[in-house]
Motif scaffolding. Structure first.
Motif, PDB file in Angstrom:
ATOM      1  N   ASN A 108      -1.225  -2.691   4.366  1.00  0.00           N
ATOM      2  CA  ASN A 108       0.007  -2.133   3.799  1.00  0.00           C
ATOM      3  C   ASN A 108      -0.258  -0.803   3.096  1.00  0.00           C
ATOM      4  O   ASN A 108       0.477   0.170   3.281  1.00  0.00           O
ATOM      5  N   GLU A 131      11.526   4.106   3.615  1.00  0.00           N
ATOM      6  CA  GLU A 131      11.034   3.039   4.509  1.00  0.00           C
ATOM      7  C   GLU A 131      10.044   2.121   3.799  1.00  0.00           C
ATOM      8  O   GLU A 131      10.110   0.901   3.934  1.00  0.00           O
ATOM      9  N   ILE A 132       9.138   2.732   3.036  1.00  0.00           N
ATOM     10  CA  ILE A 132       8.119   1.936   2.343  1.00  0.00           C
ATOM     11  C   ILE A 132       8.778   1.032   1.293  1.00  0.00           C
ATOM     12  O   ILE A 132       8.467  -0.154   1.188  1.00  0.00           O
ATOM     13  N   ILE A 134      11.873  -0.047   1.142  1.00  0.00           N
ATOM     14  CA  ILE A 134      12.680  -1.134   1.736  1.00  0.00           C
ATOM     15  C   ILE A 134      11.771  -2.170   2.400  1.00  0.00           C
ATOM     16  O   ILE A 134      11.831  -3.353   2.090  1.00  0.00           O
ATOM     17  N   ASN A 135      10.944  -1.681   3.330  1.00  0.00           N
ATOM     18  CA  ASN A 135      10.214  -2.610   4.200  1.00  0.00           C
ATOM     19  C   ASN A 135       9.004  -3.260   3.559  1.00  0.00           C
ATOM     20  O   ASN A 135       8.681  -4.398   3.870  1.00  0.00           O
ATOM     21  N   LEU A 136       8.303  -2.546   2.708  1.00  0.00           N
ATOM     22  CA  LEU A 136       7.070  -3.110   2.158  1.00  0.00           C
ATOM     23  C   LEU A 136       7.260  -3.683   0.761  1.00  0.00           C
ATOM     24  O   LEU A 136       6.570  -4.627   0.379  1.00  0.00           O
ATOM     25  N   ILE A 137       8.174  -3.096  -0.017  1.00  0.00           N
ATOM     26  CA  ILE A 137       8.421  -3.664  -1.354  1.00  0.00           C
ATOM     27  C   ILE A 137       9.594  -4.644  -1.297  1.00  0.00           C
ATOM     28  O   ILE A 137       9.592  -5.666  -1.980  1.00  0.00           O
ATOM     29  N   GLY A 138      10.588  -4.351  -0.470  1.00  0.00           N
ATOM     30  CA  GLY A 138      11.745  -5.250  -0.362  1.00  0.00           C
ATOM     31  C   GLY A 138      12.824  -4.926  -1.378  1.00  0.00           C
ATOM     32  O   GLY A 138      13.469  -5.840  -1.901  1.00  0.00           O
ATOM     33  N   LEU A 223      15.930  -7.210  -2.397  1.00  0.00           N
ATOM     34  CA  LEU A 223      16.594  -7.956  -1.312  1.00  0.00           C
ATOM     35  C   LEU A 223      16.727  -9.426  -1.739  1.00  0.00           C
ATOM     36  O   LEU A 223      15.888  -9.930  -2.505  1.00  0.00           O
ATOM     37  N   GLN A 225      16.083 -12.196  -0.414  1.00  0.00           N
ATOM     38  CA  GLN A 225      14.960 -13.099  -0.133  1.00  0.00           C
ATOM     39  C   GLN A 225      13.721 -12.798  -0.975  1.00  0.00           C
ATOM     40  O   GLN A 225      12.738 -13.525  -0.905  1.00  0.00           O
ATOM     41  N   LYS A 226      13.794 -11.713  -1.743  1.00  0.00           N
ATOM     42  CA  LYS A 226      12.616 -11.329  -2.543  1.00  0.00           C
ATOM     43  C   LYS A 226      12.861 -11.770  -3.991  1.00  0.00           C
ATOM     44  O   LYS A 226      13.780 -11.284  -4.647  1.00  0.00           O
TER      45      LYS A 226
END
Lengths: 273, 126
Positions: A108, A131-132, A134-138, A223, A225-226
């Protein structure tokens, strides 16, 4: 004739050698058989004798008890070794999981850092930061602030989850964002709240190059789910604090130099026409 | 197709996510990974070549992942190809919709690379 005679002699010798070997083997078998028979007789004799003699019976019993104790102790030893091996296996399995997790985390971090430095275009850098985050931290609602050095205000330049214009300008040194950028310290709160107040992020990552403030990433909600931050998230905050700042700074400098170059080129073109 | 090779298609608009997925899946022995940057690109690639597995994002430009899944499942030759959805959409109804359209698994971001790897192994039966 002589040759035929020699051949027969040789065959006879071979047969005799084979016969002798067979005889030796049979003798060995008979001897082994005799040895086992005598051993069996001795055991039977001892049993019969022990059945008649109380002392011999006791001696035999003691021998058996000692043998059982020896086997018991051997069993204990084997069980202890088995337990140690199982413990070692558990330890290795745990270490394997740790290494796997570390490997994932490094992947990551590597990908984030690689992507951040893959362009000198400010728009692209901001896209990669988004992108980072959203996708990697959520993160669900967040913005990227960049410091306007002329006004000393932090201005939202990219956002997700809420329209960009809803994020107010932040003066350097005041509020959660302004203070984080001035001190260089990441602020991180309980992520359970709603993203109602766009001046109070749950996470504010100051972006600085050495001591020079560049901007900030402010996260307001995660998000669905996080449910919290992992150690990897904190590593990503640290990575973003340094690498995103450098990437933005480099892109800004590159943009300025491009503009200056175009201006100079324009002058040269004007003078040479 | 060479059975020792596993062709995997990643349909994802984020280059960061694509790189991370490639990183994870490269650990599969014999994996041959192809990337597509949106649903349309994904459809073109999946219909012009054989794949053993597709990882599909939902929110993408040009054509979203749900549309792509429904088009893939409409093709007789692609009905059995396993599809894993990897998305930020964590709502129950999003998951149910994707699975109803024919996705085999549904993962929400942020993802764990080893989770993707173990899922790929199980779907590829390796």
């Amino acid at each position: 004739m002589k040759d035929q005679g020699d051949g027969r002699h040789q065959q006879a010798d071979e047969f005799l050698t084979l016969f002798r070997r067979g005889a030796e083997f049979t003798k060995e078998l008979l001897e082994e058989n005799e040895r086992l028979r005598s051993q069996l007789l001795s055991v039977e004799d001892r049993q019969n004798f022990a059945a008649r003699d109380e002392n011999e019976w006791e001696k035999l019993r003691q021998e058996l008890i000692v043998r059982i104790q020896g086997l018991e102790s051997e069993k204990e030893d084997v069980l202890l070794r088995l337990e140690a091996v199982e413990e070692e296996n558990r330890h290795f399995a745990g270490r394997y999981l740790e290494v796997e997790e570390e490997n994932n985390n490094l992947a990551n971090l590597y990908v984030s850092s690689y992507q951040l430095h893959s362009t000198l275009d400010l728009g692209e850098v901001l896209k990669i930061i988004i992108e980072i985050v959203i996708n990697l931290i959520g993160a669900e609602v967040f913005t990227v602030y960049v410091l306007d050095e002329r006004t000393g205000q932090l201005e939202a330049v990219a956002a997700e989850g809420v329209p960009l214009e809803r994020f107010p300008r932040m003066p350097l040194g005041t509020g959660v964002v302004g203070s984080a950028v001035e001190t260089g310290e990441t602020s991180c709160e309980d992520p359970s709240g709603e993203a109602d107040d766009l001046t109070r992020p749950i996470v504010c990552i100051p972006l600085r190059v050495e001591e020079r403030p560049i901007g900030a990433i402010a996260i307001f909600s995660l998000l669905a789910q996080k449910d919290g931050f992992s150690p990897l998230d904190h590593e990503l905050f640290t990575l973003l604090a340094g690498h995103a700042a450098t990437a933005i700074f480099a892109a800004q400098l590159y943009g300025q130099s491009e503009r200056k170059l175009n201006t100079i080129q324009g002058f040269i073109d004007l003078l040479t026409k | 197709m060479d059975r020792d090779k596993h062709r995997i298609l990643i349909v994802e608009d984020s280059p960061t996510m694509r790189q991370l997925l490639v990183f994870a899946l490269k650990r599969l022995k014999g994996a041959e990974i192809v990337e597509a940057a949106d649903g349309m690109d994904g459809l073109r690639k999946v219909t012009s070549d054989d794949y053993d597995l597709a990882l599909v994002d939902i929110n993408m430009p040009v054509m979203d992942g749900l549309k792509l899944i429904s088009l893939i499942r409409a093709e007789d030759a692609l009905r059995e190809m396993p599809i894993v959805v990897i998305t930020t959409e964590g709502a129950k109804e999003d998951r149910e919709r994707a699975l109803a359209l024919g996705a085999n698994e549904y993962l929400t971001k942020p993802i764990q690379a080893n989770r993707v790897l173990s899922l790929a192994k199980s779907l590829l039966k390796i």
